[in-house]
Write a protein that holds these residues in place. Sequence first.
Motif, PDB file in Angstrom:
ATOM      1  N   THR A   1      39.689  48.524 -52.780  1.00 40.49           N
ATOM      2  CA  THR A   1      39.385  47.112 -52.834  1.00 40.49           C
ATOM      3  C   THR A   1      40.652  46.295 -53.092  1.00 40.49           C
ATOM      4  OG1 THR A   1      38.115  45.395 -53.971  1.00 40.49           O
ATOM      5  CG2 THR A   1      38.784  47.293 -55.281  1.00 40.49           C
ATOM      6  N   LEU A   2      40.718  45.146 -52.400  1.00 43.90           N
ATOM      7  CA  LEU A   2      41.862  44.262 -52.573  1.00 43.90           C
ATOM      8  C   LEU A   2      41.672  43.280 -53.725  1.00 43.90           C
ATOM      9  CD1 LEU A   2      42.749  43.317 -48.871  1.00 43.90           C
ATOM     10  CD2 LEU A   2      44.048  44.788 -50.423  1.00 43.90           C
ATOM     11  N   ASP A   3      40.557  43.380 -54.433  1.00 45.89           N
ATOM     12  CA  ASP A   3      40.175  42.363 -55.416  1.00 45.89           C
ATOM     13  C   ASP A   3      41.302  41.966 -56.367  1.00 45.89           C
ATOM     14  OD1 ASP A   3      36.628  43.028 -56.074  1.00 45.89           O
ATOM     15  OD2 ASP A   3      37.726  42.402 -54.288  1.00 45.89           O
ATOM     16  N   TYR A   4      42.097  42.924 -56.801  1.00 46.99           N
ATOM     17  CA  TYR A   4      43.097  42.602 -57.811  1.00 46.99           C
ATOM     18  C   TYR A   4      44.532  42.809 -57.324  1.00 46.99           C
ATOM     19  CZ  TYR A   4      38.917  42.791 -60.646  1.00 46.99           C
ATOM     20  OH  TYR A   4      37.661  42.583 -61.142  1.00 46.99           O
ATOM     21  N   HIS A   5      44.684  43.175 -56.062  1.00 50.40           N
ATOM     22  CA  HIS A   5      46.021  43.488 -55.564  1.00 50.40           C
ATOM     23  C   HIS A   5      46.708  42.261 -54.974  1.00 50.40           C
ATOM     24  CE1 HIS A   5      44.507  47.635 -55.707  1.00 50.40           C
ATOM     25  NE2 HIS A   5      45.766  47.979 -55.797  1.00 50.40           N
ATOM     26  N   ALA A   6      48.004  42.263 -55.049  1.00 52.17           N
ATOM     27  CA  ALA A   6      48.803  41.317 -54.284  1.00 52.17           C
ATOM     28  C   ALA A   6      49.011  41.908 -52.890  1.00 52.17           C
ATOM     29  CB  ALA A   6      50.151  41.086 -54.951  1.00 52.17           C
ATOM     30  N   VAL A   7      48.875  41.052 -51.884  1.00 53.23           N
ATOM     31  CA  VAL A   7      49.064  41.451 -50.496  1.00 53.23           C
ATOM     32  C   VAL A   7      50.048  40.483 -49.850  1.00 53.23           C
ATOM     33  CG1 VAL A   7      47.980  41.736 -48.233  1.00 53.23           C
ATOM     34  CG2 VAL A   7      46.780  42.465 -50.310  1.00 53.23           C
ATOM     35  N   ALA A   8      51.015  41.037 -49.155  1.00 57.45           N
ATOM     36  CA  ALA A   8      52.038  40.219 -48.510  1.00 57.45           C
ATOM     37  C   ALA A   8      52.009  40.407 -47.002  1.00 57.45           C
ATOM     38  CB  ALA A   8      53.416  40.585 -49.041  1.00 57.45           C
ATOM     39  N   TRP A   9      52.498  39.407 -46.321  1.00 57.56           N
ATOM     40  CA  TRP A   9      52.753  39.502 -44.883  1.00 57.56           C
ATOM     41  C   TRP A   9      54.276  39.506 -44.704  1.00 57.56           C
ATOM     42  CZ3 TRP A   9      49.514  40.492 -40.933  1.00 57.56           C
ATOM     43  CH2 TRP A   9      48.134  40.297 -41.149  1.00 57.56           C
ATOM     44  N   PHE A  10      54.730  40.469 -43.936  1.00 55.24           N
ATOM     45  CA  PHE A  10      56.128  40.562 -43.540  1.00 55.24           C
ATOM     46  C   PHE A  10      56.192  40.405 -42.025  1.00 55.24           C
ATOM     47  CE2 PHE A  10      58.250  42.386 -47.343  1.00 55.24           C
ATOM     48  CZ  PHE A  10      57.139  42.684 -48.118  1.00 55.24           C
ATOM     49  N   ARG A  11      57.382  40.127 -41.538  1.00 53.28           N
ATOM     50  CA  ARG A  11      57.560  40.103 -40.082  1.00 53.28           C
ATOM     51  C   ARG A  11      58.931  40.693 -39.737  1.00 53.28           C
ATOM     52  NH1 ARG A  11      58.045  33.543 -39.025  1.00 53.28           N
ATOM     53  NH2 ARG A  11      60.133  33.245 -39.943  1.00 53.28           N
ATOM     54  N   GLN A  12      58.988  41.245 -38.546  1.00 55.68           N
ATOM     55  CA  GLN A  12      60.245  41.816 -38.078  1.00 55.68           C
ATOM     56  C   GLN A  12      60.444  41.458 -36.617  1.00 55.68           C
ATOM     57  OE1 GLN A  12      60.697  46.049 -38.720  1.00 55.68           O
ATOM     58  NE2 GLN A  12      62.919  45.864 -38.667  1.00 55.68           N
ATOM     59  N   ALA A  13      61.508  40.706 -36.369  1.00 53.09           N
ATOM     60  CA  ALA A  13      61.876  40.331 -35.011  1.00 53.09           C
ATOM     61  C   ALA A  13      62.853  41.366 -34.465  1.00 53.09           C
ATOM     62  CB  ALA A  13      62.505  38.946 -35.004  1.00 53.09           C
ATOM     63  N   PRO A  14      62.959  41.485 -33.155  1.00 50.44           N
ATOM     64  CA  PRO A  14      63.885  42.464 -32.560  1.00 50.44           C
ATOM     65  C   PRO A  14      65.305  42.273 -33.075  1.00 50.44           C
ATOM     66  CG  PRO A  14      62.441  41.571 -30.882  1.00 50.44           C
ATOM     67  CD  PRO A  14      62.192  40.768 -32.124  1.00 50.44           C
ATOM     68  N   GLY A  15      65.891  43.361 -33.542  1.00 47.05           N
ATOM     69  CA  GLY A  15      67.272  43.319 -34.007  1.00 47.05           C
ATOM     70  C   GLY A  15      67.469  42.728 -35.387  1.00 47.05           C
ATOM     71  N   LYS A  16      66.364  42.392 -36.059  1.00 44.17           N
ATOM     72  CA  LYS A  16      66.471  41.780 -37.387  1.00 44.17           C
ATOM     73  C   LYS A  16      65.772  42.649 -38.427  1.00 44.17           C
ATOM     74  CE  LYS A  16      66.899  36.978 -35.879  1.00 44.17           C
ATOM     75  NZ  LYS A  16      66.392  35.587 -36.059  1.00 44.17           N
TER      76      LYS A  16
ATOM     77  N   ILE B   1      49.917  36.770 -51.454  1.00 40.93           N
ATOM     78  CA  ILE B   1      48.846  36.231 -52.281  1.00 40.93           C
ATOM     79  C   ILE B   1      48.464  37.265 -53.329  1.00 40.93           C
ATOM     80  CG2 ILE B   1      47.022  37.050 -50.702  1.00 40.93           C
ATOM     81  CD1 ILE B   1      45.423  34.509 -51.526  1.00 40.93           C
ATOM     82  N   SER B   2      48.218  36.787 -54.537  1.00 42.60           N
ATOM     83  CA  SER B   2      47.646  37.634 -55.573  1.00 42.60           C
ATOM     84  C   SER B   2      46.145  37.425 -55.545  1.00 42.60           C
ATOM     85  CB  SER B   2      48.195  37.251 -56.943  1.00 42.60           C
ATOM     86  OG  SER B   2      47.392  37.832 -57.956  1.00 42.60           O
ATOM     87  N   ASN B   3      45.410  38.463 -55.166  1.00 39.56           N
ATOM     88  CA  ASN B   3      43.951  38.341 -55.152  1.00 39.56           C
ATOM     89  C   ASN B   3      43.386  38.325 -56.587  1.00 39.56           C
ATOM     90  OD1 ASN B   3      43.091  38.328 -52.286  1.00 39.56           O
ATOM     91  ND2 ASN B   3      44.191  40.261 -52.236  1.00 39.56           N
ATOM     92  N   TRP B   4      44.228  38.562 -57.564  1.00 44.14           N
ATOM     93  CA  TRP B   4      43.800  38.538 -58.959  1.00 44.14           C
ATOM     94  C   TRP B   4      43.679  37.107 -59.471  1.00 44.14           C
ATOM     95  CZ3 TRP B   4      46.905  37.756 -63.636  1.00 44.14           C
ATOM     96  CH2 TRP B   4      46.172  37.997 -64.793  1.00 44.14           C
ATOM     97  N   ASP B   5      44.745  36.296 -59.252  1.00 41.96           N
ATOM     98  CA  ASP B   5      44.675  34.931 -59.766  1.00 41.96           C
ATOM     99  C   ASP B   5      44.814  33.871 -58.676  1.00 41.96           C
ATOM    100  OD1 ASP B   5      48.112  34.646 -61.106  1.00 41.96           O
ATOM    101  OD2 ASP B   5      47.349  34.994 -59.087  1.00 41.96           O
ATOM    102  N   GLY B   6      44.916  34.297 -57.410  1.00 41.45           N
ATOM    103  CA  GLY B   6      44.978  33.359 -56.306  1.00 41.45           C
ATOM    104  C   GLY B   6      46.332  32.720 -56.080  1.00 41.45           C
TER     105      GLY B   6
ATOM    106  N   ASN C   1      36.956  42.000 -47.977  1.00 42.00           N
ATOM    107  CA  ASN C   1      38.089  42.873 -48.297  1.00 42.00           C
ATOM    108  C   ASN C   1      39.241  42.648 -47.308  1.00 42.00           C
ATOM    109  OD1 ASN C   1      38.976  44.665 -50.284  1.00 42.00           O
ATOM    110  ND2 ASN C   1      38.512  46.463 -49.054  1.00 42.00           N
ATOM    111  N   THR C   2      39.506  41.392 -47.016  1.00 42.62           N
ATOM    112  CA  THR C   2      40.452  41.025 -45.966  1.00 42.62           C
ATOM    113  C   THR C   2      41.344  39.878 -46.439  1.00 42.62           C
ATOM    114  OG1 THR C   2      38.915  41.711 -44.227  1.00 42.62           O
ATOM    115  CG2 THR C   2      40.658  40.181 -43.587  1.00 42.62           C
ATOM    116  N   VAL C   3      42.590  39.915 -45.994  1.00 42.89           N
ATOM    117  CA  VAL C   3      43.531  38.816 -46.221  1.00 42.89           C
ATOM    118  C   VAL C   3      43.889  38.217 -44.859  1.00 42.89           C
ATOM    119  CG1 VAL C   3      45.881  38.239 -46.957  1.00 42.89           C
ATOM    120  CG2 VAL C   3      44.454  39.732 -48.372  1.00 42.89           C
ATOM    121  N   TYR C   4      43.954  36.910 -44.810  1.00 45.86           N
ATOM    122  CA  TYR C   4      44.229  36.210 -43.564  1.00 45.86           C
ATOM    123  C   TYR C   4      45.562  35.461 -43.655  1.00 45.86           C
ATOM    124  CZ  TYR C   4      39.220  36.934 -42.935  1.00 45.86           C
ATOM    125  OH  TYR C   4      37.979  37.502 -42.832  1.00 45.86           O
TER     126      TYR C   4
END
Length: 126
Positions: free
Chosen positions: A27-42, A50-55, A76-79
């Motif tokens: 469950t993601l209820d209390y976890h922090a979830v991040a979005w990363f990105r990777q461009a070609p050559g970078k 986001i911290s699903n614990w305190d928002g 159980n999803t992060v957008y």
Amino acid sequence: VQLQASGGGSVQSGGSLRVSCAASGFTLDYHAVAWFRQAPGKEREEVTCISNWDGSTWYADSVKGRFTISGDKGKNTVYLQMNSLKPDDTAIYYCAKRRGPDYYYCSIYINEYDIWGQGTQVTVSS
């Protein structure tokens, strides 16, 4: 235990996309979830978290005011809602879960994340 990223695609500059990160096996209820990105050559860079614990949320300066991260505990999803997209936003986007012991808080360090989604391609044309 896995994360599944989806929702990428191709849009023109100024357009919008929403990508999703669905968790299974935990469950993601209390976890922090991040979005990363990777461009070609970078290097892979963190764009938001986001911290699903305190928002609480964090955004990189490059996306502040254009991207919005949110969590749905029931699904159980992060957008990640991405508006006013630019060609520089073109990359593979990955979601990742913060590992313990401070798993409920966001971190700016990539090695603090252990479970990664497979990535979803976002392409923005000018």
